[in-house]
Structure formats: C-alpha cells, structure tokens
Design a protein around this motif. Sequence first.
Motif, mmCIF file in Angstrom:
data_model
loop_
_atom_site.group_PDB
_atom_site.id
_atom_site.type_symbol
_atom_site.label_atom_id
_atom_site.label_comp_id
_atom_site.label_asym_id
_atom_site.label_seq_id
_atom_site.Cartn_x
_atom_site.Cartn_y
_atom_site.Cartn_z
ATOM 1 N N ALA A 1 0.839 -1.200 0.000
ATOM 2 C CA ALA A 1 0.000 0.000 0.000
ATOM 3 C C ALA A 1 0.874 1.251 0.000
ATOM 4 O O ALA A 1 1.847 1.333 0.740
ATOM 5 N N THR B 1 -5.201 5.953 0.198
ATOM 6 C CA THR B 1 -4.387 4.737 0.149
ATOM 7 C C THR B 1 -4.669 3.981 -1.133
ATOM 8 O O THR B 1 -5.826 3.817 -1.522
ATOM 9 N N ARG B 2 -3.609 3.525 -1.795
ATOM 10 C CA ARG B 2 -3.708 2.792 -3.049
ATOM 11 C C ARG B 2 -2.918 1.492 -2.932
ATOM 12 O O ARG B 2 -1.806 1.477 -2.401
ATOM 13 N N GLU B 3 -3.488 0.404 -3.450
ATOM 14 C CA GLU B 3 -2.760 -0.859 -3.556
ATOM 15 C C GLU B 3 -1.802 -0.750 -4.732
ATOM 16 O O GLU B 3 -2.180 -0.298 -5.811
ATOM 17 N N LEU C 1 -1.927 1.468 -9.592
ATOM 18 C CA LEU C 1 -2.457 1.907 -8.312
ATOM 19 C C LEU C 1 -3.954 1.647 -8.333
ATOM 20 O O LEU C 1 -4.639 2.019 -9.293
ATOM 21 N N ALA C 2 -4.466 0.991 -7.291
ATOM 22 C CA ALA C 2 -5.875 0.623 -7.254
ATOM 23 C C ALA C 2 -6.454 0.901 -5.872
ATOM 24 O O ALA C 2 -5.763 0.805 -4.866
ATOM 25 N N THR C 3 -7.751 1.236 -5.859
ATOM 26 C CA THR C 3 -8.473 1.440 -4.607
ATOM 27 C C THR C 3 -9.942 1.106 -4.812
ATOM 28 O O THR C 3 -10.477 1.295 -5.901
ATOM 29 N N SER D 1 -15.161 7.062 -5.695
ATOM 30 C CA SER D 1 -14.635 8.279 -6.293
ATOM 31 C C SER D 1 -15.668 9.403 -6.195
ATOM 32 O O SER D 1 -16.868 9.129 -6.227
ATOM 33 N N THR E 1 -13.638 -0.882 -8.431
ATOM 34 C CA THR E 1 -12.246 -0.586 -8.099
ATOM 35 C C THR E 1 -11.747 0.467 -9.075
ATOM 36 O O THR E 1 -11.939 0.336 -10.285
ATOM 37 N N THR E 2 -11.130 1.512 -8.550
ATOM 38 C CA THR E 2 -10.496 2.521 -9.397
ATOM 39 C C THR E 2 -9.090 2.032 -9.716
ATOM 40 O O THR E 2 -8.336 1.664 -8.805
#
Length: 150
Positions: free
Chosen positions: A94, A113-115, A125-127, A131, A140-141
Amino acid sequence: MSDPVLPTPEALAGAWRLQRFVYRWPDGRERAPLGEAAGQLLYQLDDVGRPGRMAVQVVARQRPPLDLGSDASLAAHFQSGFAYGGDWSLSGRAVHHDVDIASLPFWEGARLTREVTLEADRLVLATDAPSPQLPEGGYTTILEWTRDAL
C-alpha cells in the motif's frame, strides 16, 4: 512481464505517465470516467532516501473550449480532472498519499491509500474507495502508469 515485486521507495521514486484510468466492477465491466485521460505522477525521496513528496495530475484529453463567462463551462472543466500533492509513505503493498493540497478541497487533510502493483516500469495503483465522480462505489479505481523517461 516480470512478476510483481514488493514496492520500495527507490522503485517508486521518479516520474510516471498515465496509460489508463478506469473504474472496474466485479463483473469485469469498465468505465473510463474521463474518457481518454492524460496524467503525470511524481514520487520524490527525501535527503536520506525515504519517501518524501508526491504530486499527481489527471485530466481528460478531450475538453471543450473554456468560456470564462460561463458557469457551466467552468464546472465542466473543473470536473474534467483532478490534482493533489502531499507526503507519501509505503506499508507493504500500500502507498499512502497524505494530501495537503488538492483540486478537490475535501481531499485536503485526507490519507488516500492505493494498492500497488509494480512490474518493471509498469505501476498500477488501485483502490475500492468510492470516487467523487461516482460516489455510490461498488467498483475498483485503477490507474495504470509507465515510467516516464525524463
């Protein structure tokens, strides 16, 4: 492509160019909220090689001409992208963006926070946090970046 590696500050540091920005639902459906988008992401290290400052800007490539006398035109341009900056840190897979300046005021003071998935010069980068453009969530973005050769 090589196997994803655990991100390190050194591996993330530098400039990244946006390749793709989508919302993805569990059924595989995708939506590009800005259509074709352009963006840049910068991660800096501090003087001793630890995470320091970061900045990101993402905009729609197709924007109508700006009419400064039109509230509708100004609103459309405001909705055609986002930018923010602040400190960043890593925790496992993260990355945390501690925002202190943003085009969307409610992000100021927030921790986004982004994975992280890092494969050579490709960064994803995903979250699953909703949004502002689609606050109901359920997707998931995903932002896909490639290292920018300066």
